[in-house]
Design a protein around this motif. Structure first.
Motif, PDB file in Angstrom:
ATOM      1  N   GLY A 102       0.786  -1.228   0.000  1.00  0.00           N
ATOM      2  CA  GLY A 102       0.000   0.000   0.000  1.00  0.00           C
ATOM      3  C   GLY A 102       0.820   1.281   0.000  1.00  0.00           C
ATOM      4  O   GLY A 102       0.269   2.351   0.223  1.00  0.00           O
ATOM      5  N   LEU A 115      -1.205   6.377   6.235  1.00  0.00           N
ATOM      6  CA  LEU A 115      -2.067   5.703   5.255  1.00  0.00           C
ATOM      7  C   LEU A 115      -1.969   4.190   5.379  1.00  0.00           C
ATOM      8  O   LEU A 115      -2.974   3.492   5.542  1.00  0.00           O
ATOM      9  N   THR A 118      -3.325   2.710   8.540  1.00  0.00           N
ATOM     10  CA  THR A 118      -4.791   2.703   8.560  1.00  0.00           C
ATOM     11  C   THR A 118      -5.327   1.569   7.699  1.00  0.00           C
ATOM     12  O   THR A 118      -6.282   0.890   8.069  1.00  0.00           O
ATOM     13  N   ILE A 119      -4.691   1.367   6.551  1.00  0.00           N
ATOM     14  CA  ILE A 119      -5.117   0.269   5.679  1.00  0.00           C
ATOM     15  C   ILE A 119      -4.983  -1.062   6.412  1.00  0.00           C
ATOM     16  O   ILE A 119      -5.823  -1.936   6.294  1.00  0.00           O
ATOM     17  N   LEU A 120      -3.924  -1.184   7.211  1.00  0.00           N
ATOM     18  CA  LEU A 120      -3.717  -2.430   7.954  1.00  0.00           C
ATOM     19  C   LEU A 120      -4.621  -2.516   9.187  1.00  0.00           C
ATOM     20  O   LEU A 120      -4.561  -3.488   9.918  1.00  0.00           O
TER      21      LEU A 120
ATOM     22  N   GLU B  13     -12.081   5.982   9.564  1.00  0.00           N
ATOM     23  CA  GLU B  13     -10.707   6.482   9.517  1.00  0.00           C
ATOM     24  C   GLU B  13     -10.038   6.107   8.207  1.00  0.00           C
ATOM     25  O   GLU B  13      -9.269   6.878   7.650  1.00  0.00           O
ATOM     26  N   LEU B  14     -10.364   4.915   7.732  1.00  0.00           N
ATOM     27  CA  LEU B  14      -9.780   4.467   6.473  1.00  0.00           C
ATOM     28  C   LEU B  14     -10.275   5.338   5.320  1.00  0.00           C
ATOM     29  O   LEU B  14      -9.494   5.771   4.477  1.00  0.00           O
ATOM     30  N   GLU B  17      -8.546   8.629   5.527  1.00  0.00           N
ATOM     31  CA  GLU B  17      -7.132   8.552   5.164  1.00  0.00           C
ATOM     32  C   GLU B  17      -6.961   8.358   3.656  1.00  0.00           C
ATOM     33  O   GLU B  17      -6.108   8.980   3.036  1.00  0.00           O
ATOM     34  N   LEU B  95      -4.138  -3.069  -3.721  1.00  0.00           N
ATOM     35  CA  LEU B  95      -4.726  -3.300  -2.404  1.00  0.00           C
ATOM     36  C   LEU B  95      -5.764  -4.415  -2.446  1.00  0.00           C
ATOM     37  O   LEU B  95      -5.850  -5.228  -1.532  1.00  0.00           O
ATOM     38  N   ILE B  99      -5.185  -7.039   0.672  1.00  0.00           N
ATOM     39  CA  ILE B  99      -5.747  -6.785   1.991  1.00  0.00           C
ATOM     40  C   ILE B  99      -7.255  -6.686   1.885  1.00  0.00           C
ATOM     41  O   ILE B  99      -7.776  -6.106   0.938  1.00  0.00           O
ATOM     42  N   PHE B 101     -10.730  -5.195   3.117  1.00  0.00           N
ATOM     43  CA  PHE B 101     -11.691  -4.390   3.862  1.00  0.00           C
ATOM     44  C   PHE B 101     -12.864  -4.247   2.915  1.00  0.00           C
ATOM     45  O   PHE B 101     -12.720  -4.513   1.722  1.00  0.00           O
TER      46      PHE B 101
END
Lengths: 424, 272
Positions: A102, A115, A118-120, B13-14, B17, B95, B99, B101
């Motif tokens: 990221g 950043l 936050t992604i993690l 928050e994500l 950000e 992403l 990961i 989300f």
């Protein structure tokens, strides 16, 4: 209740490119006519995988490229879903899959920390608290407000690693992140990983090709092979099995590539019938332990009697580097060879080469040094690694029996034990 | 519904950000920086004003430049948000592959990013109002609601578009073209009042006039733009009758679009 349960999970990918509009249209017409649509062959990345992991276990996952390690991690991280079966993960997962996924080139180190963290899934308050620590660990104090596109690749990796390892989740998934940066930083990373694992009591899954690190850190290791769990057990046992399998694969590959490389010359007086390796039990084999007895048996037909011929048997590497050669030339009363079938055994009581793949060569000259028969790569054999080789990447080509005298006291290093006998 | 809201709250928050990232990298190495955000509506306003001087569009008692700028603000927000939203998942494929989300974060972030730019062009609008000596009234408090509605309309298109765009990139290319055509079917260059007069008052299309007007207002942007002009410039309540058809359509399509997106979501990482 297990924290991770993988129930008969399979994952298929379809091979080939995206269906073209034409194929889609053709398939649609076929479906309307109730004919079977043209299917592309599916590729099974995971095949009926079934295991569970308990809270607090540190599990290493090893296997060759394409064994399904990354696919498994992706499924556990919920990035993709299984084709069949189900996965239950009870807890927050922090996937450290490929450090630096990221990172944004245009942002500064500082911005990237916020950043990426936050992604993690780290909260803003937590990041603020850990910020200084992340910066000092990555040794980037002077560059933290520079866009990371100006960083060296090592700096980027350090930053990414520092961010990734500041996550605190019930389940940590780590893929290939251990061997990063220069030696000093690798050591630091390694210590940080160990602390993270030992102190947190979290459940950790590690995928790595560095088997030694896996052995050190894990309490359990899964060996994957072609989408299946090939072994599941204590790190040493599984790693051992993995090494053996890798060696087998390497020698199989070697054999395949050497098949067409048999170089033979014969004047016609001699016809080669068989070249075999014989073990201590008088059986034909193609593996011997390192430091074990090498016994080559050559069988040949003599069409024209030869007087006191010279017989040479030797070994060479897969790239035709001659290792050894022994000749009967020095035997005073060596016999003549009459017409008929003859058998010659060549015995080296302790063959000193380290694990690898080697080949046998054979040659016959008549008493005037005329070439009657020569042949290379007549037999391919494998020397198995000793258990010592399994622990240390061998920094040698030869194994020599040694004696030591330490401060005048005699010691002998233990005889290497082949993995075959060790695991028997 | 409650679940979606909870999810969004958890990932606030994500979203913040990622939005910050989008805004920063967009203008980071540009000398004019964020000023670029307002350049497009401003340029379009100047062009329209120029065109208007040839064709002559009745703009009522409000100066044409500010009227069209007030139309361009929600329009540009809608167009950019939708376009970016559709491409958002593909753009973040690194992403997506690594990961997890909830993937709706991507279109949502894209839309929120455009909200920041919308707020900046609000300063230009304020400047124009000072220039034309117009005073905002209490009706301006309707603006957040109108923009929230615009955001939902954008999300309706962005969710389904982003999901299809993962497999078929054609959508990402085709949609901007279609959207720029939609602008002419929205009261951007001309005020909605003109359409109203033609169809409802003059009954220009005979017995079809009322039906045609309903079809015209099925485009949510018709009601949005008109209401935005109402509350900011005309000191009036939004015209709910012109908003209703579009609202009903959005209320039906948004859940469907969301469900489609969620249905496709598990396969994003495989096909992207």
């Amino acid at each position: 209740m297990s924290i991770i349960e993988v129930n008969h999970v399979s994952k298929e990918y379809r091979l080939g490119t995206l269906t073209s509009l034409k194929d889609s249209a053709v398939n649609m017409v076929r479906r309307l006519r109730r004919q079977p649509a043209i299917q592309r062959t599916p590729f099974r990345a995971l095949d009926d995988m079934d295991f569970s992991i308990e809270q607090g276990e540190v599990v290493g996952i090893i296997g060759n490229n394409g064994a399904g390690k990354s696919t498994l991690l992706k499924l556990l991280a919920n990035v993709t879903t299984p084709t069949n079966g189900s996965i239950a993960v009870r807890g927050k997962v922090a996937p450290l899959i490929e450090v630096g996924a990221g990172l944004i080139a245009d942002l500064t180190g500082r911005e990237n920390i916020y950043l990426n963290a936050t992604i993690l899934g780290i909260s803003r308050a937590d990041i603020a608290r850990k910020f200084d620590e992340i910066v000092s660990f990555s040794e980037l104090e002077d560059f933290i407000d520079t866009p990371i596109k100006r960083y060296s690749s090592g700096m980027k990796i350090r930053l990414a690693f520092a961010i990734a390892t500041s996550v605190n989740a019930e389940i940590l998934i780590i893929d290939e992140v251990l061997a990063v940066g220069d030696l000093a930083f690798q050591r630091k990373c390694f210590e940080r990983m160990e602390n993270l694992i030992k102190n947190s009591g979290n459940t950790v899954l590690i995928v790595s090709h560095n088997i030694r690190q896996i052995e050190r850190m894990c309490s359990r290791v899964l060996l994957l092979d072609q989408g299946k769990v090939a072994a599941d057990g204590l790190p040493l046992d599984v790693a051992d099995m993995f090494y053996r399998r890798s060696n087998e694969k390497i020698s199989a590959d070697h054999k395949k590539s050497l098949q067409g490389k048999v170089h033979k010359y014969s004047s016609g007086e001699i016809e080669l019938l068989a070249v075999d390796l014989i073990n201590d039990q008088e059986q034909i084999t193609d593996t011997i332990p390192s430091g074990g007895t090498l016994r080559v048996r050559v069988k040949f037909q003599v069409n024209q009697a030869l007087q006191r011929p010279e017989i040479i048997v030797g070994t060479h590497t897969t790239d035709f580097f001659y290792l050894s050669a022994s000749s009967t030339a020095l035997i005073e009363n060596r016999p003549d060879l009459d017409v008929g079938i003859h058998e010659v055994d060549y015995i080296v009581p302790s063959f000193p080469l380290v694990a690898g793949t080697y080949c046998v060569r054979f040659a016959v000259f008549d008493q005037h040094q005329r070439k009657v028969f020569t042949g290379e790569t007549l037999k391919i054999f494998t020397i198995l690694p000793t258990s010592q080789d399994v622990l240390d990447a061998p920094m040698r080509r030869l194994y020599l029996p040694t004696q030591w005298r330490l401060d005048g006291v005699a010691h002998s290093s233990p005889t290497p034990v082949s993995t075959e006998t060790a695991s028997a | 519904m409650l679940n979606i809201a909870k999810n969004l709250y958890e990932y606030r928050e994500l979203v913040a950000e990622l939005t910050r990232k989008d805004v920063t990298i967009r203008y980071k190495q540009a000398y004019l920086g964020i000023a670029w955000a307002v350049l497009r509506p401003l340029a379009l306003m100047l062009i329209f004003t120029l065109v208007k001087s040839f064709v002559g569009i009745e703009s009522g008692d409000i100066p044409y430049p500010i009227l069209t700028f007030a139309a361009l603000m929600p329009w540009v927000f809608f167009q950019d948000a939708t376009t970016e939203g559709i491409e958002s998942v593909v753009k973040n494929s690194a992403l997506v592959r690594k990961i997890y989300f909830p993937r709706e974060i991507f279109p949502l972030t894209a839309v929120t990013t455009k909200l920041v730019e919308f707020c900046i062009s609000a300063f230009i609008l304020a400047g124009l109002m000072v220039w034309y000596q117009m005073v905002p009234t209490v009706y301006i408090l309707w603006v957040p609601l109108i923009i929230l509605y615009t955001l939902l309309v954008s999300m309706t298109l962005a969710l389904i578009g982003a999901a299809i765009n993962v497999s078929y990139r054609d959508v990402g290319t085709a949609l901007p073209i279609m959207l720029s055509l939609l602008m002419y079917a929205s009261p951007v260059i001309y005020p909605l009042q003109l359409v109203k007069d033609k169809l409802l008052v003059q009954q220009a299309a005979g017995e079809w006039s009322n039906l045609l007007y309903t079809i015209y207002t099925l485009n949510p942007l018709a009601g949005i733009i008109d209401s935005f002009q109402n509350v900011v410039l005309r000191s009036q309540l939004p015209d709910f009758s012109s908003m209703l058809p579009g609202m009903i359509m959005t209320a039906i399509l948004l859940p469907l679009s969301y469900r489609f997106f969620k249905m496709e979501e598990p396969y994003f990482a495989d096909v992207i």
